[in-house]
Design an enzyme around this catalytic site. Structure first.
Site, PDB file in Angstrom:
ATOM      1  N   HIS A 106      49.657 -30.016 -10.834  1.00  0.00           N
ATOM      2  CA  HIS A 106      50.189 -31.198 -10.155  1.00  0.00           C
ATOM      3  C   HIS A 106      49.047 -31.963  -9.500  1.00  0.00           C
ATOM      4  O   HIS A 106      48.063 -31.390  -9.044  1.00  0.00           O
ATOM      5  CB  HIS A 106      51.225 -30.781  -9.114  1.00  0.00           C
ATOM      6  N   GLU A 178      53.331 -37.522 -14.811  1.00  0.00           N
ATOM      7  CA  GLU A 178      53.619 -38.016 -13.477  1.00  0.00           C
ATOM      8  C   GLU A 178      52.476 -38.919 -13.024  1.00  0.00           C
ATOM      9  O   GLU A 178      51.508 -38.439 -12.414  1.00  0.00           O
ATOM     10  CB  GLU A 178      53.773 -36.857 -12.493  1.00  0.00           C
TER      11      GLU A 178
END
Length: 267
Positions: A106, A178
């Protein structure tokens, strides 16, 4: 429950990471409500997953129960099985606590905790070795986007973690795109047009070769249906809109209706 090691026909993956939120009591209430919902609701063609904090994984596991259709994940894991790694949790330990999926790379882990392309590669290998599902996150900054190199950047991140994997192992990997500029409290929701090119490129490289290609970044009830209609998108990785159970359940319903209407993932 969907076998996390099998390459299926391609459900729509719809999940949420709670980040550093929710204690054990909150996790139990959320997971209990989710379990009750899935026991009475037809979610054919949709694969739900939740990713609590480490301290709440076992509690969520207990509330979901054996045979739950909901996959349970963790937000990070170390690539070594054991050793002098103070503060770390291994994939083996995460699996022992009930995890079936591991989030890797992430942007917050990359920016604040030194996650690199090299370590994402080690983690993907460790997750696969233990039979869990790697969820590899990729995404570019606003500066990279303005320079016009979004696709090149995210493909390089993905390749650095996945190149050289045998087809059967690559087929167990999920990729979540993302964009950094679209996530978080101050993120700007991406438009469908902004996402077409990155997903076209991800689809050419990884479509049909991985478990799925998810989108995450300011996903909401207002844009979920449109996002699911983008070519090569096979799921949603949701933040704040799914931190409260009613919001997550409504997003699951959107995905189930989309799946039923289209008959396949990815629009």
């Amino acid at each position: 429950m969907t076998d996390p090691a099998a390459v299926g026909v391609g459900p729509l993956w719809v999940g949420t990471s709670w980040k550093m939120n929710k204690g054990v009591t909150e996790a139990r209430l959320y997971a209990r409500g989710l379990s009750e919902y899935t026991s009475r609701t037809d979610l054919s063609g949709v694969q739900p997953f939740i990713i609590p904090s480490f301290t709440a994984v076992a509690a969520a596991r207990d509330e979901l129960g054996a045979g739950s259709p909901v996959l349970l994940g963790v937000q990070n894991a170390h690539w070594e099985d054991h050793g002098a790694w103070t503060g770390e949790v291994s994939v083996m330990q995460a699996k022992d606590a009930g995890a079936q999926l591991v989030e890797i790379g992430h942007s917050e882990r990359r920016e604040h905790f030194g996650e690199t392309v090299a370590t994402t590669r080690l983690k993907v290998a460790a997750v696969l070795a233990h039979g869990l599902v790697p969820l590899l996150c990729v995404g570019e900054s606003a500066e990279v986007k303005r320079a016009g190199d979004s696709s090149g950047f995210i493909l390089e991140q993905a390749a650095g973690a996945l190149d050289g994997l045998p087809a059967d192992q690559l087929g167990r990997v999920l990729i979540a795109y993302e964009p950094i500029w679209a996530i978080g409290e101050n993120g700007r929701p991406a438009t469908v047009e902004e996402l077409r090119e990155p997903f076209a490129d991800l689809g050419r490289e990884y479509g049909g070769r991985t478990r799925g290609l998810l989108y995450g970044g300011s996903v909401s009830l207002d844009n979920a249906e449109d996002l699911l209609g983008i070519d090569h998108v096979t799921g949603l990785f949701i933040g704040r809109a799914a931190w409260h159970l009613p919001g997550y359940l409504r997003l699951l319903e959107v995905a189930a209706a989309h799946r039923k209407a289209t008959g396949s993932a990815g629009g």
